[in-house]
Motif scaffolding. Structure first.
Motif, PDB file in Angstrom:
ATOM      1  N   SER A 157       0.629  -1.200  -0.068  1.00 21.37           N
ATOM      2  CA  SER A 157      -0.147  -0.001  -0.058  1.00 21.37           C
ATOM      3  C   SER A 157       0.884   1.258   0.023  1.00 21.37           C
ATOM      4  O   SER A 157       1.731   1.414   1.050  1.00 21.37           O
ATOM      5  N   THR A 158       0.835   1.970  -1.212  1.00 18.83           N
ATOM      6  CA  THR A 158       1.803   2.945  -1.203  1.00 18.83           C
ATOM      7  C   THR A 158       0.965   4.426  -1.782  1.00 18.83           C
ATOM      8  O   THR A 158       0.112   4.358  -2.485  1.00 18.83           O
ATOM      9  N   LEU A 159       1.290   5.381  -1.101  1.00 16.36           N
ATOM     10  CA  LEU A 159       0.881   6.839  -1.653  1.00 16.36           C
ATOM     11  C   LEU A 159       1.736   7.696  -2.048  1.00 16.36           C
ATOM     12  O   LEU A 159       2.715   7.794  -1.331  1.00 16.36           O
ATOM     13  N   LEU A 160       1.917   8.245  -3.392  1.00 18.97           N
ATOM     14  CA  LEU A 160       3.053   9.226  -3.960  1.00 18.97           C
ATOM     15  C   LEU A 160       2.455  10.580  -3.712  1.00 18.97           C
ATOM     16  O   LEU A 160       1.167  10.787  -4.435  1.00 18.97           O
ATOM     17  N   TYR A 161       3.110  11.468  -3.184  1.00 17.35           N
ATOM     18  CA  TYR A 161       3.058  12.895  -3.260  1.00 17.35           C
ATOM     19  C   TYR A 161       3.868  13.554  -4.105  1.00 17.35           C
ATOM     20  O   TYR A 161       5.070  13.439  -3.875  1.00 17.35           O
ATOM     21  N   THR A 181      -1.717   8.614  -5.865  1.00 15.06           N
ATOM     22  CA  THR A 181      -1.164   9.600  -5.960  1.00 15.06           C
ATOM     23  C   THR A 181      -2.057  10.579  -5.401  1.00 15.06           C
ATOM     24  O   THR A 181      -3.272  10.647  -5.596  1.00 15.06           O
ATOM     25  N   VAL A 182      -1.210  11.511  -4.840  1.00 14.93           N
ATOM     26  CA  VAL A 182      -1.694  12.956  -4.585  1.00 14.93           C
ATOM     27  C   VAL A 182      -0.913  13.981  -5.245  1.00 14.93           C
ATOM     28  O   VAL A 182       0.473  13.998  -4.891  1.00 14.93           O
ATOM     29  N   TRP A 183      -1.566  14.905  -6.092  1.00 16.09           N
ATOM     30  CA  TRP A 183      -0.848  15.807  -6.975  1.00 16.09           C
ATOM     31  C   TRP A 183      -0.746  17.401  -6.316  1.00 16.09           C
ATOM     32  O   TRP A 183      -1.791  17.750  -5.941  1.00 16.09           O
ATOM     33  N   ALA A 219      -3.585  18.170   4.862  1.00 21.24           N
ATOM     34  CA  ALA A 219      -3.882  16.833   4.313  1.00 21.24           C
ATOM     35  C   ALA A 219      -2.491  15.820   4.075  1.00 21.24           C
ATOM     36  O   ALA A 219      -2.620  14.717   4.191  1.00 21.24           O
ATOM     37  N   ILE A 220      -1.500  16.623   3.728  1.00 24.38           N
ATOM     38  CA  ILE A 220      -0.215  15.795   3.563  1.00 24.38           C
ATOM     39  C   ILE A 220       0.061  15.289   4.800  1.00 24.38           C
ATOM     40  O   ILE A 220       0.630  14.108   4.744  1.00 24.38           O
ATOM     41  N   ARG A 221       0.139  15.985   6.056  1.00 23.79           N
ATOM     42  CA  ARG A 221       0.578  15.561   7.086  1.00 23.79           C
ATOM     43  C   ARG A 221      -0.460  14.490   7.661  1.00 23.79           C
ATOM     44  O   ARG A 221       0.062  13.369   8.138  1.00 23.79           O
ATOM     45  N   ALA A 222      -1.660  14.501   7.351  1.00 21.01           N
ATOM     46  CA  ALA A 222      -2.959  13.456   7.935  1.00 21.01           C
ATOM     47  C   ALA A 222      -2.222  12.030   6.989  1.00 21.01           C
ATOM     48  O   ALA A 222      -2.298  10.931   7.402  1.00 21.01           O
ATOM     49  N   ALA A 223      -1.707  12.292   5.752  1.00 19.93           N
ATOM     50  CA  ALA A 223      -1.433  11.185   4.971  1.00 19.93           C
ATOM     51  C   ALA A 223      -0.081  10.480   5.633  1.00 19.93           C
ATOM     52  O   ALA A 223       0.245   9.282   5.438  1.00 19.93           O
TER      53      ALA A 223
END
Length: 283
Positions: A56-60, A83-85, A122-126
């Motif tokens: 499980s991976t999320l790329l910012y 992804t989150v752009w 939102a980024i910190r929550a991720a």
């Protein structure tokens, strides 16, 4: 619950040019043996390999509203990478001059600046929702270092061809629980790895190209792994794939020698394609 990874850093659109030799620093003409365009970026490479491993991976990453940005976003979406752009003032673009032996000169044609932080909550929550944070060398991850440290999550960094002196890398090294690099510009890779353990990291790893990799664990023990066999097509992204393989194995609870071997196998998959990962190959 399966452990997850948050990655922040570059995703780029690259032009790859294969030459019989890297250019000398004098005016001259050379003919390319081959050239193509493809997805690039060290964070994109790690996210692709981790996704392919089922992690499980999320790329910012940052892209702009331009054609290279559309290509980057489309390639990662097509490969199934979450992804989150962020809104960049440019989409990162490279011109990579390569040789068949793995020599490379990377020319940065465009690189996004750090954002104003409007999306930081939102980024910190991720980050908080992840089990490990990977921060790659770029302006936006540098800005996010304090937020990442505040989460208490382990931070993995890849300083690539660090020479032991460059200032930009130092905040990443200071924050790192795990440090990865290559030996291209280090006179004594093992001494550098030991210095990172002495500074507080729990793992330090240096890739050695065809000779495999060497690692120092939290107890100061040295571990080595040979490179896995590969029919080398292109070396771009091999180091990113190696880190991804090691990280995935460690999250599975495997010991360091087994994890290093997993990293070598993951890197070999990438060496056999002219893209960052076989996930990007098209019929």
């Amino acid at each position: 619950m399966t452990a997850s990874v948050f990655i922040a850093g570059p995703a780029s659109w690259n032009s790859i040019v294969v030459l019989d030799r890297l250019p000398e620093p004098v005016p001259h003409m050379q003919f390319a043996e081959e050239s193509w365009e493809t997805l690039g970026g060290t964070s994109a490479g790690k996210a692709l390999s981790l996704t392919a491993l089922g992690r499980s991976t999320l790329l910012y990453a940052l892209t702009a509203a331009d054609e290279p940005g559309e290509r980057v976003r489309g390639a990662l979406d097509g490969a199934g990478v979450r992804t989150v752009w962020g809104d960049g003032d440019a989409t990162e673009r490279h011109l990579n001059l390569m040789t068949r032996q793995g020599g490379r000169v990377s020319l940065y044609l465009a690189s996004p600046s750090a954002t104003d932080g409007a999306a930081d909550s939102a980024i910190r929550a991720a980050m908080v929702a992840s089990d490990v944070i990977v921060l790659d060398l770029a302006a936006e991850p540098l800005r996010l270092l304090p937020a990442a440290k505040s989460t208490g999550r382990p931070i993995w960094v890849d300083v690539h061809d660090y020479d032991g002196e460059a200032d930009f890398h130092r905040p990443f090294l200071a924050a790192a629980d795990a440090v990865f690099c290559n030996a291209d510009r280090l006179d004594d890779p093992v001494a550098f790895l030991r210095s990172r353990i002495e500074a507080g990291a729990s793992l330090a790893v240096c890739t050695l190209g065809a000779e495999g990799a060497v690692a120092i664990d939290a107890d100061g023990a040295e571990h080595r792994v040979p490179a896995a066999h590969a029919d080398v097509v292109d070396t771009n992204g091999a180091g990113d794939a190696f880190l991804a393989g090691v990280l995935d194995a460690r999250l599975e609870g495997l010991d360091l020698p087994t994890a290093l071997a997993a990293g070598a196998r993951t890197a070999s998959l990438v060496l056999g394609t002219r893209h960052l990962h076989p996930l990007l190959e098209r019929d």
